[in-house]
Design an enzyme around this catalytic site. Structure first.
Site, PDB file in Angstrom:
ATOM      1  CB  THR A 238      -0.926   0.011   1.230  1.00 57.42           C
ATOM      2  OG1 THR A 238      -1.732  -1.156   1.211  1.00 57.42           O
ATOM      3  CG2 THR A 238      -1.810   1.245   1.218  1.00 57.42           C
TER       4      THR A 238
ATOM      5  CE  LYS B  14      -5.222  -1.849   1.845  1.00 58.38           C
ATOM      6  NZ  LYS B  14      -3.903  -2.495   1.892  1.00 58.38           N
TER       7      LYS B  14
ATOM      8  CE  LYS C  67       2.480   1.644   4.659  1.00 59.02           C
ATOM      9  NZ  LYS C  67       1.940   0.834   3.537  1.00 59.02           N
TER      10      LYS C  67
END
Length: 306
Positions: free
Chosen positions: A113, A188, A256
């Site tokens: 990701t 995502k 993150k």
């Protein structure tokens, strides 16, 4: 011998079981994903920063490569599943990285990701080299990775997607091409935005059930089957109840992801207050020493704030 597929922008390998697959990054998710590929009959070369973490895969038959450059030179398809966008940049753009060492006609699949802009940059540089790149982040956690039931969100050229679809099918069962380069990463991020607020609700529901004296497992039996149902409620709430905080997905990596999503939303001029709240709570959880715990550890913070 690899069969060559004549593509309008270069020469690309038509993926067969003779193809050697390179896998970079064998953590909680990557290890299970690489194992699924091996079980499907592909030859797999692996590289990760700490060889010790890859010993189980090596014992299972994967070939260890001493560097990214060595792996890139040997493999037809190179999959990356690393931690942060900075790791993706290093793996692809350094002198010993993929772009400078892979052969013409290779496929690059970043399943980390990461930032949509970085995915677009990789795709452009790959094209210059006569290769094809896909961004293909996943959802489904450690359970989905082990069982080959991941959702795979793909961005990139349609022909490349179809060329490697069989490979994706070894790892996932919900595999959708969302658009051009970067589209997989944007999808995502939408996924992570959804999960961010949902995780707060799941934790608050379990804390509430306990506070009222209810049996939280019995409560789950009722609410997971109704309108409140979600993947996190079905798969992570039971871990919360048992006090199991082992990482299927690390707190630090979720932070993150949320930072990337928040940055992207701000660039689009979009307000995401639920995402901002979830990020703040998880950063507080990280400050409490839970960076390497699973995301379900948020229940600890929610419970202490009741």
């Amino acid at each position: 011998m690899n069969i060559i597929y004549k593509f309008k922008r270069g020469e690309c390998y038509l993926l067969t079981k003779d193809a050697r697959i390179g896998f970079i990054g064998t953590g909680v998710m990557g290890s299970s994903m690489a194992k699924r590929i091996m079980h499907a009959g592909y030859s797999v070369s692996i590289y990760t920063r700490t060889k010790q973490k890859a010993e189980a895969l090596i014992s299972a038959g994967a070939d260890w490569e001493d560097s990214i450059a060595d792996l890139a030179k040997k493999c037809t398809v190179i999959i990356t599943m690393v931690g942060y966008p900075s790791d993706v940049e290093e793996v692809y753009f350094s002198d010993q990285g993929i772009l400078k060492n892979a052969s013409k006609g290779s496929y690059f699949i970043d399943m980390t990701t990461s930032k949509p802009k970085l995915a677009i940059q990789i795709a452009k540089e790959a094209e210059k080299k006569g290769c094809l790149a896909l961004d293909a982040p996943v959802s489904g956690g450690d359970i989905g990775a082990k069982n080959g039931k991941l959702t795979i969100m793909v961005g990139g050229q349609e022909q490349a997607f179809h060329d490697v679809l069989e490979l994706f099918q070894t790892m996932g069962d919900n595999i959708i091409l969302q658009g051009e380069a970067g589209a997989g990463q944007h999808t995502k991020l939408a996924n992570q935005i959804t999960i961010a607020s949902n995780m707060i609700g799941v934790c608050e529901a379990i804390a509430y059930a306990k506070k009222t004296g209810l049996d939280p497992e019995r409560v789950l039996d009722s609410i997971t089957a109704g309108a409140a149902g979600s993947w996190s409620l079905s798969n992570l709430a039971p871990r919360m109840i048992k006090g199991d905080y082992a990482p299927g997905f690390y707190v630090k990596h979720f932070i993150k992801d949320m930072k990337i999503a928040l940055e992207s939303a701000e660039e689009l001029g979009l307000s995401t207050p639920g995402l901002a709240l979830s990020l703040r709570l998880y950063q507080e959880l990280e400050a409490n020493g839970e960076a390497d715990s699973g995301t379900q550890a948020l229940i600890k913070l929610i419970s202490t704030q009741q």
